[in-house]
Design a protein around this motif. Structure first.
Motif, PDB file in Angstrom:
ATOM      1  N   ASP A 200       0.863  -1.184   0.000  1.00 17.54           N
ATOM      2  CA  ASP A 200       0.000   0.000   0.000  1.00 17.54           C
ATOM      3  C   ASP A 200       0.897   1.230   0.000  1.00 17.54           C
ATOM      4  O   ASP A 200       1.155   1.840   1.025  1.00 17.54           O
ATOM      5  CB  ASP A 200      -0.915  -0.001   1.226  1.00 17.54           C
ATOM      6  CG  ASP A 200      -1.911   1.149   1.205  1.00 17.54           C
ATOM      7  OD1 ASP A 200      -1.915   1.928   0.226  1.00 17.54           O
ATOM      8  OD2 ASP A 200      -2.675   1.280   2.184  1.00 17.54           O
ATOM      9  N   ARG A 201       1.380   1.576  -1.161  1.00 15.55           N
ATOM     10  CA  ARG A 201       2.375   2.640  -1.278  1.00 15.55           C
ATOM     11  C   ARG A 201       1.829   4.018  -0.912  1.00 15.55           C
ATOM     12  O   ARG A 201       2.606   4.939  -0.673  1.00 15.55           O
ATOM     13  CB  ARG A 201       2.916   2.677  -2.713  1.00 15.55           C
ATOM     14  CG  ARG A 201       3.710   1.435  -3.111  1.00 15.55           C
ATOM     15  CD  ARG A 201       5.036   1.365  -2.394  1.00 15.55           C
ATOM     16  NE  ARG A 201       5.851   0.219  -2.833  1.00 15.55           N
ATOM     17  CZ  ARG A 201       7.067  -0.046  -2.382  1.00 15.55           C
ATOM     18  NH1 ARG A 201       7.611   0.750  -1.479  1.00 15.55           N
ATOM     19  NH2 ARG A 201       7.730  -1.103  -2.817  1.00 15.55           N
ATOM     20  N   THR A 202       0.525   4.180  -0.867  1.00 16.76           N
ATOM     21  CA  THR A 202      -0.063   5.491  -0.543  1.00 16.76           C
ATOM     22  C   THR A 202      -0.524   5.579   0.902  1.00 16.76           C
ATOM     23  O   THR A 202      -1.195   6.534   1.271  1.00 16.76           O
ATOM     24  CB  THR A 202      -1.267   5.765  -1.467  1.00 16.76           C
ATOM     25  OG1 THR A 202      -2.295   4.797  -1.218  1.00 16.76           O
ATOM     26  CG2 THR A 202      -0.847   5.716  -2.933  1.00 16.76           C
ATOM     27  N   VAL A 203      -0.149   4.614   1.737  1.00 20.72           N
ATOM     28  CA  VAL A 203      -0.677   4.578   3.100  1.00 20.72           C
ATOM     29  C   VAL A 203      -0.337   5.835   3.882  1.00 20.72           C
ATOM     30  O   VAL A 203      -1.147   6.322   4.685  1.00 20.72           O
ATOM     31  CB  VAL A 203      -0.189   3.311   3.841  1.00 20.72           C
ATOM     32  CG1 VAL A 203       1.322   3.333   4.028  1.00 20.72           C
ATOM     33  CG2 VAL A 203      -0.893   3.180   5.187  1.00 20.72           C
ATOM     34  N   ASN A 204       0.835   6.408   3.659  1.00 21.72           N
ATOM     35  CA  ASN A 204       1.229   7.592   4.412  1.00 21.72           C
ATOM     36  C   ASN A 204       0.590   8.872   3.889  1.00 21.72           C
ATOM     37  O   ASN A 204       0.795   9.950   4.457  1.00 21.72           O
ATOM     38  CB  ASN A 204       2.752   7.731   4.420  1.00 21.72           C
ATOM     39  CG  ASN A 204       3.400   6.671   5.292  1.00 21.72           C
ATOM     40  OD1 ASN A 204       2.832   6.247   6.295  1.00 21.72           O
ATOM     41  ND2 ASN A 204       4.587   6.215   4.902  1.00 21.72           N
ATOM     42  N   GLU A 205      -0.181   8.743   2.829  1.00 18.49           N
ATOM     43  CA  GLU A 205      -0.965   9.885   2.341  1.00 18.49           C
ATOM     44  C   GLU A 205      -2.376   9.875   2.916  1.00 18.49           C
ATOM     45  O   GLU A 205      -3.151  10.787   2.672  1.00 18.49           O
ATOM     46  CB  GLU A 205      -1.016   9.843   0.813  1.00 18.49           C
ATOM     47  CG  GLU A 205       0.351   9.954   0.163  1.00 18.49           C
ATOM     48  CD  GLU A 205       0.311   9.667  -1.327  1.00 18.49           C
ATOM     49  OE1 GLU A 205      -0.801   9.719  -1.908  1.00 18.49           O
ATOM     50  OE2 GLU A 205       1.378   9.389  -1.911  1.00 18.49           O
ATOM     51  N   GLY A 206      -2.692   8.837   3.658  1.00 21.95           N
ATOM     52  CA  GLY A 206      -4.011   8.758   4.279  1.00 21.95           C
ATOM     53  C   GLY A 206      -4.444   7.318   4.466  1.00 21.95           C
ATOM     54  O   GLY A 206      -4.718   6.622   3.483  1.00 21.95           O
ATOM     55  N   LEU A 207      -4.465   6.867   5.710  1.00 23.55           N
ATOM     56  CA  LEU A 207      -4.851   5.488   6.010  1.00 23.55           C
ATOM     57  C   LEU A 207      -6.368   5.402   6.131  1.00 23.55           C
ATOM     58  O   LEU A 207      -6.977   6.134   6.906  1.00 23.55           O
ATOM     59  CB  LEU A 207      -4.201   5.036   7.319  1.00 23.55           C
ATOM     60  CG  LEU A 207      -4.605   3.659   7.848  1.00 23.55           C
ATOM     61  CD1 LEU A 207      -4.154   2.567   6.890  1.00 23.55           C
ATOM     62  CD2 LEU A 207      -4.024   3.435   9.240  1.00 23.55           C
ATOM     63  N   LYS A 208      -6.972   4.506   5.391  1.00 22.69           N
ATOM     64  CA  LYS A 208      -8.411   4.295   5.473  1.00 22.69           C
ATOM     65  C   LYS A 208      -8.662   2.831   5.807  1.00 22.69           C
ATOM     66  O   LYS A 208      -8.262   1.941   5.050  1.00 22.69           O
ATOM     67  CB  LYS A 208      -9.117   4.671   4.165  1.00 22.69           C
ATOM     68  CG  LYS A 208     -10.634   4.598   4.258  1.00 22.69           C
ATOM     69  CD  LYS A 208     -11.302   5.146   3.016  1.00 22.69           C
ATOM     70  CE  LYS A 208     -12.831   5.045   3.106  1.00 22.69           C
ATOM     71  NZ  LYS A 208     -13.376   5.777   4.258  1.00 22.69           N
TER      72      LYS A 208
END
Length: 431
Positions: free
Chosen positions: A159-167
């Motif tokens: 999940d490469r975008t996790v640090n842009e917003g965890l849902k």
């Protein structure tokens, strides 16, 4: 003004022990009852007739407890000074069919209780605690206070975008693992807990179970001026309340009010239960106390009209990384003393006369206090305060201790504030 209260880390040490020993509302009230018993209080059953004798008494129902101390010479219309708090905290609670799993992992099916900061439950070592109901209707408390469960987070590589917003999906992403195995066997968890509690196999027919972090409370900071721990919202207030009530009962000082501690369950999901603040428990206890002393409906009305409740719950300290989320003129600080919580739309029950009551108690105790009001652009939370005021017609004031990380698995408060709160509550109960 009295001399300022001396900071007592012994009180905070004891709070930390209370937090660690109270992983569920049922454990919290059991530990509260034990402290009351040591102070000379005695339990009374709701199904028995009550007498009007003086002394300390308490009623225990599920995850709620109401305790009161009748001084010698109290009349039927003697008013009450009440400390209100709650025993529950946001958590992950076990479902009716708990045994689950997939892809070689054995899991426990859980439901979200209250409004937790969901990300704070990820990658934590969790225990399991609560209440087991036996075939004869009796209850047994259970506490597996060791690493048993874990909600594993997805690796950043997946999940490469996790640090842009965890849902997080509440159904799919929060089911903890507790072992390995391809076969899901119904009854495994309850059989395991029967063994843990030294119960006969098949004796448990009902349960109220919840996960909890097993990491103990701890001091932190350069001067150990902070405390991190679980369930401060709102066991911090329960602990301060029982400390205040037992201190007043033991003092032998003349009392013109009947001091009361009411610690309710289910505040985090609306208080609408037989053990919640919106239920009949507090009103029933207070009214029966009046009647047991030979009172009438008129005496009850007089007592309630002159009574006051301090609804004690945690509030928000100013956050150094998000100061813009707070009201610009109200920045409560940790170790600055308890907070007086105000909201003109009655999300808190405090008004000007209530402020005067709390100010007088703090002045008597030599304790500083602060004011809290929400930023106008932010929705305000609420407490048992407005519920108590509306249900019982008792003047109520919302107060508490300022903390950070509210509703996290691990919250943060000042190491001196619990003692300051307890001193203010003691002065209030003294009348």
């Amino acid at each position: 003004m009295s001399a300022p209260a001396r900071f007592d880390r012994g009180h905070t040490d004891d709070l930390m022990s209370f937090l660690a020993a109270s992983p569920s509302p049922y454990h919290a009230v059991a530990n509260t009852a034990e402290r009351l018993e040591k102070a000379g209080f005695r339990q009374v059953a709701e199904t028995d007739a009550w007498d009007g004798t003086h002394g300390g008494k308490y009623v225990l129902r599920g995850g709620a407890i109401v305790a009161w101390y009748v001084p010698e010479g109290a009349e039927a219309h003697t008013p009450f000074h009440i400390i209100g708090a709650h025993t529950d905290s946001p958590s992950l609670r076990v479902k009716p069919r708990p045994d689950s799993g997939a892809h070689g992992w054995r899991q426990i099916a859980v439901e979200i209780y209250g409004g937790p900061l969901l990300n704070s439950w990820l990658d934590r070592d969790l225990g399991l605690a609560g209440r087991l109901t036996l075939r004869d209707g009796s209850f047994v408390l259970v506490n597996v206070d060791r690493p048993l469960l874990r909600v594993p987070q997805l690796a950043i590589h997946l999940d490469r975008t996790v640090n842009e917003g965890l849902k997080l999906d509440k159904q799919r992403h929060l089911q903890p693992v507790w072992g390995l195995g391809d076969e899901v066997r119904d009854g495994d968890l309850i059989a395991f807990l029967e063994q843990e509690a030294a119960l006969a196999a098949g004796s448990v027919t009902g349960w109220d179970l919840m996960t909890h972090p097993v990491e103990p409370p701890a001091y932190l900071g350069r001067e150990r001026e902070l405390v991190a721990g679980p369930r401060m919202d709102n066991l911090l207030s329960v602990h301060a309340g029982v400390a205040a009530l037992t201190a007043v009962a033991a003092s032998g000082a003349p009392l013109t009010r009947i001091p009361v501690l009411a610690a309710f369950d289910h505040e985090e999901n609306g208080s609408q239960s037989d053990t919640g603040a919106d239920g009949p428990l507090l009103g029933s206890v207070l009214e029966r106390s009046v009647l047991a002393r030979g009172g009438t409906f008129e005496d009850r009305a007089r007592a309630f009209a002159a009574s006051v409740c301090l609804s004690s719950d945690t509030g928000h300290a100013v956050h150094p990384n998000y100061a813009e989320r707070h009201d610009p003129t109200h920045h409560p600080r940790v170790n600055g003393g308890p907070i007086l919580k105000v909201n003109v739309n009655n999300r808190y029950a405090t008004d000007g006369s209530g402020r005067a009551v709390f100010a007088a108690a703090c002045e008597k105790a030599g304790v500083p206090f602060q004011s809290f009001v929400s930023n106008n652009s932010m929705p305000c939370g609420t407490t048992i305060g407005p519920i108590t005021a509306a249900r019982h017609g008792i003047r109520t004031v919302d107060i508490g201790v300022a903390i950070l990380s509210m509703h996290s698995v691990r919250e943060l408060c000042g190491a001196d504030d619990p003692f300051l709160l307890a001193n203010a509550l003691t002065a209030f109960l003294e009348g």
